[in-house]
Design a protein around this motif. Structure first.
Motif, PDB file in Angstrom:
ATOM      1  N   LEU A 234      40.441  45.942  42.798  1.00  0.00           N
ATOM      2  CA  LEU A 234      41.446  45.038  42.237  1.00  0.00           C
ATOM      3  C   LEU A 234      41.844  45.483  40.833  1.00  0.00           C
ATOM      4  O   LEU A 234      43.036  45.523  40.500  1.00  0.00           O
ATOM      5  CB  LEU A 234      40.909  43.605  42.201  1.00  0.00           C
ATOM      6  CG  LEU A 234      41.812  42.581  41.497  1.00  0.00           C
ATOM      7  CD1 LEU A 234      43.089  42.348  42.298  1.00  0.00           C
ATOM      8  CD2 LEU A 234      41.066  41.263  41.281  1.00  0.00           C
ATOM      9  N   SER A 235      40.862  45.821  40.008  1.00  0.00           N
ATOM     10  CA  SER A 235      41.147  46.235  38.629  1.00  0.00           C
ATOM     11  C   SER A 235      42.062  47.461  38.607  1.00  0.00           C
ATOM     12  O   SER A 235      43.030  47.520  37.835  1.00  0.00           O
ATOM     13  CB  SER A 235      39.843  46.543  37.888  1.00  0.00           C
ATOM     14  OG  SER A 235      39.046  45.382  37.764  1.00  0.00           O
ATOM     15  N   LYS A 236      41.774  48.431  39.460  1.00  0.00           N
ATOM     16  CA  LYS A 236      42.600  49.645  39.506  1.00  0.00           C
ATOM     17  C   LYS A 236      44.012  49.327  39.998  1.00  0.00           C
ATOM     18  O   LYS A 236      45.002  49.855  39.480  1.00  0.00           O
ATOM     19  CB  LYS A 236      41.951  50.674  40.433  1.00  0.00           C
ATOM     20  CG  LYS A 236      40.644  51.241  39.907  1.00  0.00           C
ATOM     21  CD  LYS A 236      39.996  52.155  40.947  1.00  0.00           C
ATOM     22  CE  LYS A 236      38.636  52.642  40.476  1.00  0.00           C
ATOM     23  NZ  LYS A 236      37.948  53.442  41.528  1.00  0.00           N
ATOM     24  N   PRO A 265      37.048  40.697  34.296  1.00  0.00           N
ATOM     25  CA  PRO A 265      37.107  42.118  33.918  1.00  0.00           C
ATOM     26  C   PRO A 265      38.521  42.640  33.660  1.00  0.00           C
ATOM     27  O   PRO A 265      38.683  43.692  33.034  1.00  0.00           O
ATOM     28  CB  PRO A 265      36.484  42.835  35.132  1.00  0.00           C
ATOM     29  CG  PRO A 265      35.630  41.805  35.791  1.00  0.00           C
ATOM     30  CD  PRO A 265      36.366  40.513  35.596  1.00  0.00           C
ATOM     31  N   LEU A 266      39.539  41.918  34.137  1.00  0.00           N
ATOM     32  CA  LEU A 266      40.916  42.367  33.924  1.00  0.00           C
ATOM     33  C   LEU A 266      41.339  42.231  32.455  1.00  0.00           C
ATOM     34  O   LEU A 266      42.253  42.919  32.007  1.00  0.00           O
ATOM     35  CB  LEU A 266      41.879  41.579  34.825  1.00  0.00           C
ATOM     36  CG  LEU A 266      41.674  41.739  36.326  1.00  0.00           C
ATOM     37  CD1 LEU A 266      42.628  40.827  37.095  1.00  0.00           C
ATOM     38  CD2 LEU A 266      41.868  43.187  36.754  1.00  0.00           C
ATOM     39  N   LYS A 267      40.721  41.283  31.745  1.00  0.00           N
ATOM     40  CA  LYS A 267      40.977  41.066  30.309  1.00  0.00           C
ATOM     41  C   LYS A 267      42.484  40.981  30.027  1.00  0.00           C
ATOM     42  O   LYS A 267      43.190  40.185  30.643  1.00  0.00           O
ATOM     43  CB  LYS A 267      40.285  42.156  29.483  1.00  0.00           C
ATOM     44  CG  LYS A 267      38.775  42.132  29.648  1.00  0.00           C
ATOM     45  CD  LYS A 267      38.099  43.205  28.834  1.00  0.00           C
ATOM     46  CE  LYS A 267      36.578  43.142  29.039  1.00  0.00           C
ATOM     47  NZ  LYS A 267      35.876  44.241  28.369  1.00  0.00           N
ATOM     48  N   ASN A 272      50.052  37.271  35.266  1.00  0.00           N
ATOM     49  CA  ASN A 272      50.545  35.895  35.151  1.00  0.00           C
ATOM     50  C   ASN A 272      51.157  35.448  36.475  1.00  0.00           C
ATOM     51  O   ASN A 272      51.895  36.209  37.109  1.00  0.00           O
ATOM     52  CB  ASN A 272      51.612  35.788  34.052  1.00  0.00           C
ATOM     53  CG  ASN A 272      51.010  35.712  32.668  1.00  0.00           C
ATOM     54  OD1 ASN A 272      50.216  34.824  32.368  1.00  0.00           O
ATOM     55  ND2 ASN A 272      51.380  36.660  31.808  1.00  0.00           N
ATOM     56  N   GLY A 273      50.842  34.226  36.872  1.00  0.00           N
ATOM     57  CA  GLY A 273      51.559  33.600  37.966  1.00  0.00           C
ATOM     58  C   GLY A 273      51.144  33.967  39.371  1.00  0.00           C
ATOM     59  O   GLY A 273      51.802  33.561  40.332  1.00  0.00           O
ATOM     60  N   ASP A 370      45.888  34.344  29.126  1.00  0.00           N
ATOM     61  CA  ASP A 370      45.812  33.437  27.981  1.00  0.00           C
ATOM     62  C   ASP A 370      45.191  34.171  26.800  1.00  0.00           C
ATOM     63  O   ASP A 370      43.977  34.229  26.647  1.00  0.00           O
ATOM     64  CB  ASP A 370      44.959  32.215  28.358  1.00  0.00           C
ATOM     65  CG  ASP A 370      44.957  31.145  27.278  1.00  0.00           C
ATOM     66  OD1 ASP A 370      45.744  31.266  26.321  1.00  0.00           O
ATOM     67  OD2 ASP A 370      44.148  30.203  27.382  1.00  0.00           O
ATOM     68  N   GLY A 371      46.047  34.787  25.986  1.00  0.00           N
ATOM     69  CA  GLY A 371      45.570  35.491  24.804  1.00  0.00           C
ATOM     70  C   GLY A 371      44.668  36.670  25.129  1.00  0.00           C
ATOM     71  O   GLY A 371      43.688  36.919  24.414  1.00  0.00           O
TER      72      GLY A 371
END
Length: 401
Positions: A234-236, A265-267, A272-273, A370-371
């Motif tokens: 997912l991260s990749k 982990p996505l940071k 969004n959404g 969020d930030g």
């Protein structure tokens, strides 16, 4: 005969007899637990902590029917053959009373079949494949987490509301991914007959070539994407998709992405959404969740992930079943789990008599960056009991016990 020698011999016999008595007969209930700890640490380290918290709570109150719980965990190397071999060892060497665990659907199915062959009680805590309770189901296997069907069924109404015609699909090419996509196609087509599926990408689990996957999806020009990737895959995928603009002005519906294990982990790359299933741990205000959250944070100085809830609820399920059965006799335990009610951090759940599936639900909401941190917003808890096929459909899919 020398009286002292007689006493010594008698004492020796008693000592030997005591040594030969299995541990569980002396006041310990052994739970053998098997999982892919090395392969899937993001989910399974919190999961193990959740189990440990539950064991501590139960033992602090005197155990189950006066017997303490002992948890014996083993790694299955994310391999079905290893899972079965370890299960054999836990039964023969450790003399466990019940079997629990599995994360990946293929190891869960291997243990499901093992339970049937050995006539040994098995609680599949985490694997999501529908086969565990339907086509491969058996009387000795129960499952805790909401299944693939249930989680996809929770997302489809939201997908249908988007009124997008052209969908692309991306999923890991093994049982969980395949069944998720099959269910999504069936349910979305029923809700929106004009839908088209214009692209499918099914990389091997843990080996996604994100560049080619993202490019193939972009080339298909879909209106929306259904994603089933999780963990490092997912991260990749998200990173490459963000870089290439795949998600710009394009709706994404995604199973599991709202779970802290995969969202955190996505940071600052968190999307969004996206419409997701997940666990907004810091926003759930029910009394039962607050009690769990406080206890977890006090013990581990960390916040829970969804794995924590699953591990905790699995141990409490086993404890409730043993208490109701009056012991660990397999047949009595199997009967006790039929309709068994259990208190969990998500509220009361029950194990359905018709297919051995629990009614634990999931949170459905949207992701928000969020930030620089991914969170779930606009979420609602959906009761798993409301997202199941009819009893008649279940009977057709599940072999008779």
């Amino acid at each position: 005969m020398n009286p002292l020698r007689h006493v010594f011999c008698a004492a020796s016999v008693v000592t030997l007899a005591t040594a030969l008595v299995p541990a569980h007969a002396q006041g310990v209930i052994k739970i053998g637990e098997i999982n892919s700890y090395k392969a899937q640490p993001a989910f399974l380290e919190p999961y193990k902590k959740g189990m440990e918290l539950a064991v501590d709570e139960i033992n602090a109150k005197g155990g189950i029917n006066g017997k303490k719980i002992e948890l014996i965990s083993r790694d299955d190397n994310a391999n079905p053959g290893d899972a079965v071999r370890v299960a054999e060892e836990l039964i023969s060497r450790e003399k466990i009373d019940v079997l629990a665990g599995a994360f990946l659907s293929n190891t869960g199915l291997a243990l499901t079949d093992f339970a049937k062959q050995k006539k040994f009680f098995y609680l599949a805590a985490e694997p999501l494949t529908d086969k565990i309770v339907w086509s491969n189901g058996n009387k000795y296997t129960y499952r805790l987490r909401p299944s693939t069907y249930m989680q996809v069924a929770m997302l489809v109404p939201e997908a249908a509301k988007l009124k997008k015609k052209r969908w692309a699909l991306v999923y890991p090419n093994y049982e969980y991914g395949q069944s998720s996509v099959a269910t999504f196609k069936t349910l979305l087509k029923a809700a929106q007959p004009d839908v088209e599926f214009v692209a499918e990408q099914a990389p091997p689990l843990g080996k996604v070539d994100s560049g080619s996957v993202v490019q193939a999806l972009a080339d298909a020009k879909p209106d929306a994407i259904f994603n089933v990737l999780f963990g490092a895959d997912l991260s990749k995928f998200v990173r490459e998709g963000n870089t290439r603009g795949l998600f710009k002005d394009r709706e994404v519906v995604s199973v599991l992405t709202g779970e802290p294990e995969y969202l955190d982990p996505l940071k600052d790359e968190a999307p969004n959404g996206w419409i997701v299933t997940g666990y907004p741990w810091n926003g759930v205000k029910t009394p039962e969740h607050k009690a769990f959250l406080d206890a977890y944070q006090a013990k581990f100085k960390d916040y829970p992930r969804l794995g924590s809830v699953v591990g905790y609820s699995a141990i409490h399920s086993i404890a409730a079943g043993i208490k109701k059965a009056g012991g660990t006799d397999t047949e009595k335990l199997v009967a006790a789990f039929k309709g068994l009610q259990v208190d969990t951090p998500f509220g009361k759940i029950s194990y359905r008599a018709q297919d051995n599936q629990s009614t634990m639900g999931a949170y459905v909401g949207k992701t928000k960056n969020d930030g620089g941190k991914g969170v779930m917003v606009d979420y609602v808890y959906l009761d798993g009991a409301k997202f199941q096929p009819s009893d008649d459909e279940v009977k057709k899919m599940r072999p008779a016990d």
